[in-house]
Motif scaffolding. Structure first.
Motif, PDB file in Angstrom:
ATOM      1  N   CYS A  82      39.103  -8.072 -28.173  1.00  0.00           N
ATOM      2  CA  CYS A  82      39.945  -8.608 -27.108  1.00  0.00           C
ATOM      3  C   CYS A  82      39.485 -10.026 -26.771  1.00  0.00           C
ATOM      4  O   CYS A  82      38.300 -10.263 -26.507  1.00  0.00           O
ATOM      5  CB  CYS A  82      39.869  -7.702 -25.884  1.00  0.00           C
ATOM      6  N   LEU A 103      40.290 -11.738 -24.204  1.00  0.00           N
ATOM      7  CA  LEU A 103      40.135 -11.966 -22.769  1.00  0.00           C
ATOM      8  C   LEU A 103      38.740 -11.588 -22.282  1.00  0.00           C
ATOM      9  O   LEU A 103      38.076 -12.339 -21.589  1.00  0.00           O
ATOM     10  CB  LEU A 103      41.189 -11.166 -21.995  1.00  0.00           C
ATOM     11  N   CYS A 104      38.293 -10.392 -22.670  1.00  0.00           N
ATOM     12  CA  CYS A 104      36.997  -9.933 -22.169  1.00  0.00           C
ATOM     13  C   CYS A 104      35.882 -10.039 -23.214  1.00  0.00           C
ATOM     14  O   CYS A 104      34.709 -10.001 -22.875  1.00  0.00           O
ATOM     15  CB  CYS A 104      37.102  -8.500 -21.673  1.00  0.00           C
ATOM     16  N   HIS A 121      44.749  -1.394 -23.654  1.00  0.00           N
ATOM     17  CA  HIS A 121      43.645  -2.223 -23.178  1.00  0.00           C
ATOM     18  C   HIS A 121      44.157  -3.485 -22.484  1.00  0.00           C
ATOM     19  O   HIS A 121      43.766  -3.782 -21.364  1.00  0.00           O
ATOM     20  CB  HIS A 121      42.721  -2.591 -24.338  1.00  0.00           C
ATOM     21  N   CYS A 126      41.558  -3.798 -19.633  1.00  0.00           N
ATOM     22  CA  CYS A 126      40.787  -5.041 -19.742  1.00  0.00           C
ATOM     23  C   CYS A 126      40.467  -5.597 -18.338  1.00  0.00           C
ATOM     24  O   CYS A 126      41.243  -5.420 -17.405  1.00  0.00           O
ATOM     25  CB  CYS A 126      41.577  -6.059 -20.549  1.00  0.00           C
TER      26      CYS A 126
HETATM   27 ZN   LIG Z   1      39.720  -7.101 -22.916  1.00  0.00          ZN
END
Ligand SMILES: [Zn+2]
Length: 369
Positions: free
Chosen positions: A335, A337-338, A347, A352
């Motif tokens: 991912c 984003l994270c 997610h 997330c």
């Molecule tokens: Zn994430």
């Protein structure tokens, strides 16, 4: 010609191939072929099945060879088939629609391929095999699906030969129509037992096979057709519920359907007891039972691209990395984003960190904790 050469052997294999190896088939008087006029084996009268041979038999002066002499041979990897049920049977009964459809319909097509041999399906006896053919024998009953099958003899590559149990006319019907129904049910639909199977246009060649195969597999069969005679035929074939669309309106009709019996006039797969294709689809695919929130997603207040994304996300079809991996693309999944978990639709929508803080923010705006 019955007294010598392969013609004798050939005709014997034809008759034995068609009726089995019991009883006498002919006796020979100095080069003349004589067939017994009475029933030859069980209920089969030879005179009905081999009209030409019997007409020859009526004239004592004629040798079989006078009218039937053919040089039977096969090239290297080919097999020559004596077609017993190509032209004659198709003429008497019904020519498969596809048998007459040789071209796409444009003039260029037709012009470039004339002349052509008619017929597409036949069953017969192998009359000769080429030197390289090891797995097929003279006298074996076989079927073919190849252009030119209205011929008496046809030489075809051995890979096209489908050995069959008996060279009966019924085999011809099983080829295009029967195989289409069988492949559709077994491969495409992956038919099981104990389900409700709907066959539309069921009185056609393919439909008739489909209803019988679905019944044999232990299913409840609903079939549609147009006309009383066709409906009767389908009932005779064991269809549980026939819908004659000329006599009843499929859309508004309450269809009798209870999986084990049809006594109760109610379609149990929908709430209001009415038959609908939607409810049938749901019944056939129980994994998709969850109701799709169509009113929320396909809403005129929502921008189309948002609707489209929500629609994809509901069915879990958004091309997230895990979906791309499933399609065989060797990508590392993470991912963006994270940078902690793998990316999947659940997610990025829910689990997330970033989306979760957005959810929390919006919940807190409405006072939900
Ligand atoms: Zn994430």
């Amino acid at each position: 010609m019955c007294s010598k050469g392969y013609e004798d052997k050939l005709w014997k294999t034809i008759i034995v191939g068609k009726f089995g190896d019991k009883g006498g088939w002919c006796f020979v008087v100095i080069g003349l072929t004589k067939f017994k006029y009475d029933n030859w084996y069980a209920d089969f009268a030879l005179k009905d099945h081999f009209l030409d041979l019997f007409s020859i038999n009526q004239n004592e002066e004629i040798l079989v060879a006078d009218s039937w002499y053919v040089e039977v041979f096969a090239k290297q990897d080919d097999v020559t088939l004596l077609c017993l049920c190509g032209l004659e049977d198709q003429k008497e009964k019904e020519v498969n629609f596809s048998s007459g459809r040789y071209f796409g319909g444009n003039d260029k097509d037709l012009g470039s391929r004339l002349p052509f041999d008619a017929g597409f399906e036949a069953v017969g006896i192998i009359a000769a095999v080429g030197d390289s053919v090891n797995d097929l024998k003279i006298g074996t009953p076989a079927a073919v699906m190849i252009f030119g099958s209205y011929a008496e003899f046809m030489m075809v590559p051995s890979k096209h030969i489908l050995p069959v149990a008996r060279p009966d006319p019924e085999v011809v019907a099983m080829l295009t129509s029967g195989l289409t129904a069988s492949i559709a049910l077994e491969k495409a639909v992956q038919m099981e037992s104990g389900k409700v199977v709907l066959v539309t246009a069921a009185a056609g060649g393919t439909g008739q096979f489909a209803v019988q195969l679905a019944k044999l597999a232990g299913n409840t069969v609903i079939a549609t057709c147009g006309g009383k005679e066709k409906a009767m035929l389908l009932r005779d074939l064991g269809v549980d519920r026939v819908i004659d669309y000329k006599a009843e309106d499929i859309k508004t009709r309450r269809v009798m359907a209870k999986e084990d019996s049809f006594k109760e006039k109610k379609w149990t797969k929908s709430k209001d007891g009415r038959f609908s294709v939607k409810s049938l689809c749901k019944a056939l695919d129980p994994e998709r039972q969850g109701d799709f929130p169509a009113r929320v997603i396909w809403n005129s207040m929502v921008p189309p691209r948002v609707s489209f994304f929500a629609w994809e996300a509901t069915w879990k079809k958004v091309l997230t990395l895990d979906q791309i991996q499933r399609r065989g693309c060797p990508l590392a999944n993470g991912c963006y984003l994270c940078l902690l978990e793998e990316k999947s639709i659940d997610h990025i929508r829910l689990h997330c960190e970033l989306p979760r803080s957005l959810w929390n923010l919006s919940f807190s705006l409405f006072g939900v904790s």
